[in-house]
Design a protein around this motif. Structure first.
Motif, short mmCIF file in Angstrom:
data_model
loop_
_atom_site.label_atom_id
_atom_site.label_comp_id
_atom_site.label_asym_id
_atom_site.label_seq_id
_atom_site.Cartn_x
_atom_site.Cartn_y
_atom_site.Cartn_z
N LYS A 78 -8.74 6.24 -1.14
CA LYS A 78 -9.58 6.74 -2.22
C LYS A 78 -9.28 8.19 -2.54
CE LYS A 78 -14.38 6.77 -3.76
NZ LYS A 78 -15.79 6.42 -3.42
N LEU A 79 -9.00 8.98 -1.49
CA LEU A 79 -8.66 10.38 -1.69
C LEU A 79 -7.36 10.51 -2.47
CD1 LEU A 79 -9.18 13.39 -1.07
CD2 LEU A 79 -7.92 13.08 1.07
N ILE A 80 -6.37 9.69 -2.09
CA ILE A 80 -5.08 9.74 -2.80
C ILE A 80 -5.26 9.31 -4.26
CG2 ILE A 80 -2.79 8.71 -2.90
CD1 ILE A 80 -2.87 8.49 0.15
N ARG A 81 -6.07 8.26 -4.50
CA ARG A 81 -6.29 7.80 -5.88
C ARG A 81 -6.97 8.87 -6.71
NH1 ARG A 81 -10.22 2.99 -6.17
NH2 ARG A 81 -11.69 4.70 -5.93
N ASN A 82 -7.96 9.57 -6.13
CA ASN A 82 -8.63 10.63 -6.87
C ASN A 82 -7.68 11.77 -7.22
OD1 ASN A 82 -11.01 9.26 -6.75
ND2 ASN A 82 -11.83 10.37 -4.99
N ILE A 83 -6.75 12.01 -6.34
CA ILE A 83 -5.81 13.11 -6.58
C ILE A 83 -4.85 12.76 -7.70
CG2 ILE A 83 -3.90 14.42 -5.57
CD1 ILE A 83 -5.37 14.27 -2.88
N PHE A 84 -4.35 11.51 -7.70
CA PHE A 84 -3.28 11.14 -8.64
C PHE A 84 -3.79 10.47 -9.91
CE2 PHE A 84 -1.01 11.46 -4.60
CZ PHE A 84 0.08 12.23 -4.98
N PHE A 85 -4.98 9.84 -9.90
CA PHE A 85 -5.47 9.11 -11.07
C PHE A 85 -6.78 9.65 -11.62
CE2 PHE A 85 -2.87 6.02 -8.74
CZ PHE A 85 -1.98 5.65 -9.73
N GLY A 86 -7.24 10.80 -11.20
CA GLY A 86 -8.40 11.45 -11.78
C GLY A 86 -9.71 10.73 -11.54
N GLY A 87 -9.84 9.97 -10.52
CA GLY A 87 -11.12 9.37 -10.18
C GLY A 87 -11.39 8.04 -10.86
N ILE A 88 -10.39 7.41 -11.53
CA ILE A 88 -10.60 6.11 -12.17
C ILE A 88 -9.67 5.09 -11.52
CG2 ILE A 88 -11.28 7.13 -14.36
CD1 ILE A 88 -8.50 6.51 -15.41
N SER A 89 -10.03 3.82 -11.66
CA SER A 89 -9.21 2.77 -11.08
C SER A 89 -7.88 2.66 -11.81
CB SER A 89 -9.95 1.43 -11.13
OG SER A 89 -10.13 1.03 -12.47
N LYS A 90 -6.92 2.11 -11.11
CA LYS A 90 -5.60 1.97 -11.71
C LYS A 90 -5.65 1.05 -12.92
CE LYS A 90 -0.81 0.83 -10.58
NZ LYS A 90 0.13 0.39 -9.51
N LYS A 91 -6.46 -0.01 -12.85
CA LYS A 91 -6.59 -0.95 -13.96
C LYS A 91 -7.19 -0.27 -15.18
CE LYS A 91 -8.56 -5.44 -15.18
NZ LYS A 91 -9.38 -6.57 -14.69
N GLU A 92 -8.23 0.55 -14.95
CA GLU A 92 -8.85 1.27 -16.05
C GLU A 92 -7.90 2.30 -16.62
OE1 GLU A 92 -11.98 2.35 -18.68
OE2 GLU A 92 -11.57 0.59 -17.43
N TYR A 93 -7.12 2.95 -15.72
CA TYR A 93 -6.15 3.94 -16.18
C TYR A 93 -5.10 3.29 -17.08
CZ TYR A 93 -2.30 7.29 -15.97
OH TYR A 93 -1.30 8.15 -16.30
N GLU A 94 -4.61 2.10 -16.70
CA GLU A 94 -3.61 1.41 -17.51
C GLU A 94 -4.20 0.97 -18.85
OE1 GLU A 94 -2.25 -1.70 -15.03
OE2 GLU A 94 -0.94 -0.41 -13.80
#
Length: 520
Positions: A78-94
């Motif tokens: 979760k920490l890595i995802r927040n750092i690289f995707f701004g706090g949103i899920s990968k699916k939502e980001y796509e």
């Protein structure tokens, strides 16, 4: 300076050492937590003397350790995802990234359309139709080619796949379900007036004088535009509505709105963002008229609640074209494959089986109708309702526009305006020029020569027709004059009409003159 370094080492150094110890402790925690070989060796050292209870406790302890490992992995991920995707899920980001790409594509398309329109406005349309068709895209970004153009002989198009939903539904109906009626090609103009009057009375409980039927039908033989004016409740809308029922082709009623100011109110417009054409009742009516030969009436109800010369200007110009083949309305700049099959080169043909009837209420809530509208139309006043009468039940009829137009042409050939009447009209014209500075225009003279024979063909007389058309087309222009100081001149003109045409022969004209004298 040395004193500060001593302080820094003793105070801040201890904080730093404590932070390093925390990081070291975290590292050692993770190292011990995931060091399964070390843990297996410890279990081997102590498990030789384990009882059953000990083994159960060992199992529970290891399950807890595994759960703790999973929890640590979850928080690290979760920490890595927040750092690289701004706090949103990968699916939502796509999904959001896809929306951004779609908006960018729409923006590029809009800029292309803007440049194309600017080029056409400057009189330099550099993009030929072939290239326009190749560069157009549908909602999915796929290019539309011109090899599979929708035609009447091609299979039906799903309306939801076309930018013209309503017009495509019209195409599909006439491709599959329409059956041409058996027309009555023996009926005469006089019989049409008689049967229409009886039909309206017996079937619709609408009562009109026979002269009103003649005025209306003769107007159809003279102009494509008819104006019905008068006080509310006298049957202005009901008359063309009843005619639609009589010929079994329902009238299209278009309610004019006060905000109408331009052509798109009548013909609709193409929405660049939805990629759909906003179709109107008026557009659908004139498009559908291309499929059948029944006479069809489009009512512009309360047409002067907005300025007629604004939204109706293009139609006035189109209907002035000398050749009927030139009566075309531009709707789109480029044709797509699944567009309605009767849109040719982005245009819709206005056929000779459509008439436009505007209803007008002359009160403070409406606008005055410009002369250029009146000049092109035949105005009919409905100021009173006819008395009810009994008649036999009359059935509707099927009349083809070809037969109706042929009857009009035959009447014009059989009952031309007599030379005696033309000479009298010339005398009236000279009198108007001398005393009121008004004159018959060429358009009015042509309408007189068309209207009078059609009215005679409907069962009326020549003097009735001349009386009506002069009152509605010529004397109406008196309203633009300052008549407050001209009552004597109007009285003299009324007497002059008696002198030229005979006493009380021009009843409508004389009644109109008396009305002008009272209102000024």
């Amino acid at each position: 300076m040395n004193n500060f370094f001593n302080y820094f080492k003793e105070d801040i150094g201890q904080v730093f050492d404590a932070f390093v110890e925390i990081l070291s402790a975290i590292f050692n925690f993770i190292n011990y937590l995931f060091n399964f070989p070390m843990r297996m060796n410890i279990i081997k050292e102590h498990s030789a003397d384990f009882s059953t209870t000990d083994w159960v406790m060992l199992l529970i302890a290891n399950i807890m350790i595994i759960a703790l490992c999973c929890l640590v992995i979850y928080f690290i991920g979760k920490l890595i995802r927040n750092i690289f995707f701004g706090g949103i899920s990968k699916k939502e980001y796509e999904r959001m990234a896809g929306q951004v790409r779609t908006l960018q594509r729409d923006l590029m398309r809009s800029n292309y359309e803007k440049d194309k329109i600017l080029a056409m406005t400057m009189g330099n349309p550099e993009i030929p139709p072939e290239e326009e068709e190749k560069t157009e895209e549908d909602g999915e970004g796929e290019e539309i080619v011109s090899s599979n153009r929708n035609t009447f002989d091609s299979p039906c198009v799903d309306p939801s796949d076309s930018r013209f939903f309503r017009l495509t539904c019209v195409d599909n109906y006439y491709k599959t379900d329409y059956v041409k009626p058996e027309y009555d090609n023996e009926i005469t103009l006089e019989e049409i007036c008689e049967q229409f009057r009886k039909f309206a009375a017996s079937q619709l409980k609408l009562y009109y004088d026979i002269d009103m039927m003649r005025y209306f039908l003769a107007s159809m033989g003279t102009s494509r535009i008819i104006i019905l004016q008068g006080i509310s409740g006298t049957g202005k809308t009901s008359l063309p509505y009843a005619f639609g029922k009589f010929v079994q082709k329902d009238t299209t009623v278009v309610s004019v709105q006060p905000s109408w100011r331009e052509r798109t109110e009548l013909y609709g417009y193409f929405n660049e963002f939805t990629k759909r054409y906003a179709e109107t009742e008026f557009l659908q009516a004139i498009y559908e008229c291309n499929y059948y030969r029944d006479p069809h009436i489009v009512i512009l109800d309360e047409m002067n609640i907005a300025r007629v010369e604004y939204y109706f200007a293009e139609m006035l110009s189109i209907l002035e074209m000398p050749l009927q083949e030139e009566w075309k309305v531009d709707v789109v700049t480029a044709v797509w494959d699944n567009d309605p099959c009767l849109i040719n080169s982005g245009k819709i043909q206005i056929t000779n089986n459509v008439w436009i009837v505007g209803t007008i209420n002359n009160d403070d809530s409406t606008f005055a109708v410009a002369d250029k509208v009146y000049d092109r139309a035949i105005p009919i006043d409905l100021d009173s309702r006819a008395d009810p009468f009994e008649c036999e039940m009359t059935d509707p009829v099927y009349i083809s526009t070809d037969h109706l137009n042929r009857l009009f042409d035959e009447a014009k050939a059989a009952y031309p305006v007599s030379q005696e009447s033309l000479d009298k009209l010339e005398l009236v014209n000279a009198y108007l020029i001398k005393n009121f500075r008004l004159a018959f225009g060429n358009r009015i003279m042509k309408q007189i020569k068309d209207y009078v024979p059609c009215f005679i063909g409907c069962g009326g007389t020549e003097i009735q027709a001349i009386d009506f058309i002069v009152a509605k087309k010529v004397l109406r222009k008196f309203e633009s004059l300052s008549l407050g100081f001209m009552k004597d001149e109007l009285t003299k003109f009324s007497a002059y009409l008696d002198k030229v045409f005979g006493k009380n022969q021009m009843k409508i004209c004389k009644e109109y003159i008396e009305q002008l004298k009272k209102n000024n």
